[in-house]
Design a protein around this motif. Structure first.
Motif, PDB file in Angstrom:
ATOM      1  N   ALA A 151       0.807  -1.226   0.000  1.00  0.00           N
ATOM      2  CA  ALA A 151       0.000   0.000   0.000  1.00  0.00           C
ATOM      3  C   ALA A 151       0.836   1.271   0.000  1.00  0.00           C
ATOM      4  CB  ALA A 151      -0.942  -0.004   1.209  1.00  0.00           C
ATOM      5  N   LYS A 152       1.996   1.261   0.619  1.00  0.00           N
ATOM      6  CA  LYS A 152       2.762   2.493   0.823  1.00  0.00           C
ATOM      7  C   LYS A 152       3.040   3.268  -0.472  1.00  0.00           C
ATOM      8  CE  LYS A 152       5.103   5.451   3.358  1.00  0.00           C
ATOM      9  NZ  LYS A 152       6.280   5.061   4.156  1.00  0.00           N
ATOM     10  N   PRO A 153       3.598   2.642  -1.528  1.00  0.00           N
ATOM     11  CA  PRO A 153       3.857   3.430  -2.739  1.00  0.00           C
ATOM     12  C   PRO A 153       2.586   3.955  -3.403  1.00  0.00           C
ATOM     13  CG  PRO A 153       4.287   1.087  -3.119  1.00  0.00           C
ATOM     14  CD  PRO A 153       4.114   1.259  -1.653  1.00  0.00           C
ATOM     15  N   LEU A 154       1.496   3.219  -3.316  1.00  0.00           N
ATOM     16  CA  LEU A 154       0.234   3.683  -3.881  1.00  0.00           C
ATOM     17  C   LEU A 154      -0.335   4.828  -3.048  1.00  0.00           C
ATOM     18  CD1 LEU A 154      -1.249   0.187  -4.763  1.00  0.00           C
ATOM     19  CD2 LEU A 154      -0.521   1.935  -6.389  1.00  0.00           C
ATOM     20  N   MET A 155      -0.146   4.774  -1.742  1.00  0.00           N
ATOM     21  CA  MET A 155      -0.562   5.870  -0.874  1.00  0.00           C
ATOM     22  C   MET A 155       0.264   7.132  -1.165  1.00  0.00           C
ATOM     23  SD  MET A 155      -0.968   3.731   2.704  1.00  0.00           S
ATOM     24  CE  MET A 155      -1.240   5.193   3.717  1.00  0.00           C
ATOM     25  N   GLU A 156       1.555   6.951  -1.388  1.00  0.00           N
ATOM     26  CA  GLU A 156       2.429   8.084  -1.707  1.00  0.00           C
ATOM     27  C   GLU A 156       2.017   8.741  -3.029  1.00  0.00           C
ATOM     28  OE1 GLU A 156       6.566   6.652   0.508  1.00  0.00           O
ATOM     29  OE2 GLU A 156       6.179   6.090  -1.580  1.00  0.00           O
ATOM     30  N   ALA A 157       1.652   7.902  -3.999  1.00  0.00           N
ATOM     31  CA  ALA A 157       1.207   8.442  -5.290  1.00  0.00           C
ATOM     32  C   ALA A 157      -0.099   9.205  -5.132  1.00  0.00           C
ATOM     33  CB  ALA A 157       1.048   7.308  -6.293  1.00  0.00           C
ATOM     34  N   LEU A 158      -0.994   8.685  -4.301  1.00  0.00           N
ATOM     35  CA  LEU A 158      -2.276   9.359  -4.056  1.00  0.00           C
ATOM     36  C   LEU A 158      -2.044  10.696  -3.340  1.00  0.00           C
ATOM     37  CD1 LEU A 158      -5.376   9.422  -4.009  1.00  0.00           C
ATOM     38  CD2 LEU A 158      -5.291   8.073  -1.888  1.00  0.00           C
ATOM     39  N   ALA A 159      -1.172  10.710  -2.332  1.00  0.00           N
ATOM     40  CA  ALA A 159      -0.872  11.943  -1.609  1.00  0.00           C
ATOM     41  C   ALA A 159      -0.273  12.995  -2.543  1.00  0.00           C
ATOM     42  CB  ALA A 159       0.083  11.657  -0.452  1.00  0.00           C
ATOM     43  N   LYS A 160       0.584  12.556  -3.450  1.00  0.00           N
ATOM     44  CA  LYS A 160       1.185  13.486  -4.417  1.00  0.00           C
ATOM     45  C   LYS A 160       0.138  14.029  -5.380  1.00  0.00           C
ATOM     46  CE  LYS A 160       4.925  13.771  -7.821  1.00  0.00           C
ATOM     47  NZ  LYS A 160       6.008  13.014  -8.519  1.00  0.00           N
ATOM     48  N   THR A 173      -7.417   4.207  -5.814  1.00  0.00           N
ATOM     49  CA  THR A 173      -6.246   3.706  -5.105  1.00  0.00           C
ATOM     50  C   THR A 173      -6.595   2.524  -4.208  1.00  0.00           C
ATOM     51  OG1 THR A 173      -5.242   5.912  -5.110  1.00  0.00           O
ATOM     52  CG2 THR A 173      -4.381   4.328  -3.514  1.00  0.00           C
ATOM     53  N   ALA A 174      -7.722   2.606  -3.511  1.00  0.00           N
ATOM     54  CA  ALA A 174      -8.157   1.489  -2.662  1.00  0.00           C
ATOM     55  C   ALA A 174      -8.369   0.239  -3.504  1.00  0.00           C
ATOM     56  CB  ALA A 174      -9.444   1.855  -1.925  1.00  0.00           C
ATOM     57  N   HIS A 175      -8.926   0.402  -4.695  1.00  0.00           N
ATOM     58  CA  HIS A 175      -9.137  -0.732  -5.593  1.00  0.00           C
ATOM     59  C   HIS A 175      -7.799  -1.296  -6.074  1.00  0.00           C
ATOM     60  CE1 HIS A 175     -11.315  -3.277  -8.377  1.00  0.00           C
ATOM     61  NE2 HIS A 175     -10.532  -2.859  -9.362  1.00  0.00           N
ATOM     62  N   GLN A 176      -6.848  -0.428  -6.370  1.00  0.00           N
ATOM     63  CA  GLN A 176      -5.533  -0.882  -6.815  1.00  0.00           C
ATOM     64  C   GLN A 176      -4.829  -1.689  -5.720  1.00  0.00           C
ATOM     65  OE1 GLN A 176      -3.848   2.949  -7.810  1.00  0.00           O
ATOM     66  NE2 GLN A 176      -4.217   2.676 -10.009  1.00  0.00           N
ATOM     67  N   ILE A 177      -4.929  -1.209  -4.483  1.00  0.00           N
ATOM     68  CA  ILE A 177      -4.324  -1.950  -3.368  1.00  0.00           C
ATOM     69  C   ILE A 177      -4.993  -3.307  -3.215  1.00  0.00           C
ATOM     70  CG2 ILE A 177      -3.932  -1.967  -0.877  1.00  0.00           C
ATOM     71  CD1 ILE A 177      -3.817   1.104  -1.004  1.00  0.00           C
ATOM     72  N   SER A 178      -6.317  -3.320  -3.294  1.00  0.00           N
ATOM     73  CA  SER A 178      -7.066  -4.575  -3.173  1.00  0.00           C
ATOM     74  C   SER A 178      -6.634  -5.576  -4.244  1.00  0.00           C
ATOM     75  CB  SER A 178      -8.569  -4.305  -3.292  1.00  0.00           C
ATOM     76  OG  SER A 178      -9.029  -3.458  -2.265  1.00  0.00           O
ATOM     77  N   ILE A 179      -6.547  -5.134  -5.474  1.00  0.00           N
ATOM     78  CA  ILE A 179      -6.129  -6.010  -6.573  1.00  0.00           C
ATOM     79  C   ILE A 179      -4.718  -6.532  -6.325  1.00  0.00           C
ATOM     80  CG2 ILE A 179      -5.527  -6.070  -9.027  1.00  0.00           C
ATOM     81  CD1 ILE A 179      -8.504  -6.146  -8.559  1.00  0.00           C
ATOM     82  N   SER A 180      -3.859  -5.670  -5.783  1.00  0.00           N
ATOM     83  CA  SER A 180      -2.457  -6.038  -5.563  1.00  0.00           C
ATOM     84  C   SER A 180      -2.287  -7.090  -4.474  1.00  0.00           C
ATOM     85  CB  SER A 180      -1.636  -4.799  -5.200  1.00  0.00           C
ATOM     86  OG  SER A 180      -1.634  -3.867  -6.263  1.00  0.00           O
TER      87      SER A 180
END
Length: 253
Positions: free
Chosen positions: A86-95, A240-247
């Protein structure tokens, strides 16, 4: 930490690959504790599922590690893997949206924040990794509460009703309706519940069993969560939540 708890946890360290089973006598010798004290601590660990006891003889018992430790180990491993993904996807969302991003999971009858990515704004929220809050405060905890299994949810609500006093600003019937609405709409939104003048919006993260195991929460000043900007935040957070779930193995059928 309570000394009795520390002594009990220390006993678990004596179980190794070389010595997966130990008798009460062996544990007493290793720990240098009185036999009665060692037996009391071992009995507490057995009752909690951390140890399994079998009869060694008329005067002694044999212990091995219990299944509860395996369950906790799997839970920790899952959270570590979830954070890593989740961390890199969260960082991308924050950016992308420049708001604070949190990742929260259920911890017994509360919610615990296990990851956080700050925004570039001057605003600093008081949440931090490891913070634990009730399930009825904030968008992330409420989302987790809404998707909690029915029997556990009713148990928490029952305990909450028993613990409320005149100072508790919670209407249980309103809370139940809100939890049902969260399940229906698929996300949670809160205003000023954890930090003054802030809004939070959260979306569920699913595992391979189609179970909600975490909440992805976006938080910031309430003035940022209005009009077109709110639509942008909701769309980005849901994606982003969906991307994390898929991952982590979720597949939508």
């Amino acid at each position: 930490m309570n000394q009795s708890v520390m002594k009990a946890l220390k006993l678990l360290d004596y179980f190794t690959e070389e010595t997966p089973e130990l008798t009460l006598r062996e544990i007493t010798l290793k720990s240098n504790l009185p036999k009665a004290t060692a037996y009391r601590l071992l009995s507490s660990l057995e009752k909690g599922g951390f140890l399994v006891k079998s009869k060694e003889s008329e005067y002694d018992s044999r212990y091995r590690l219990g299944i509860k430790l395996m369950e906790l180990g799997y839970r920790v491993a899952d959270q570590i893997e979830l954070r890593r993904i989740a961390k890199p996807l969260m960082e991308a969302l924050a950016k992308d949206i420049n708001e604070v991003i949190h990742l929260a999971v259920v911890n017994d009858d509360k919610a615990t924040y296990i990851e956080k990515v700050d925004s570039n704004r001057a605003l600093r929220l008081y949440t931090k990794i490891g913070k634990t809050v009730p399930l009825y405060i904030g968008s992330g905890p409420k989302l987790l509460f809404a998707f909690t299994q029915s029997d556990k949810k009713m148990s928490i609500l029952r305990d909450l009703s028993l613990s409320m006093d005149d100072c508790t600003q919670i209407d249980l019937e309103d809370l139940k309706l809100e939890l049902e609405m969260i399940r229906m709409q698929g996300y949670s939104i809160s205003k000023g519940e954890q930090d003054h003048d802030t809004t939070g919006i959260s979306y569920p993260i699913y595992n391979h069993k189609n179970e909600v195991i975490a909440a992805l929460a976006v938080s910031g000043l309430s003035s940022h969560f209005e009009g077109h900007n709110l639509s942008v935040i909701k769309e980005a957070a849901a994606r982003t939540a969906h991307q994390i779930s898929i991952s982590i193995g979720y597949r939508q059928y």
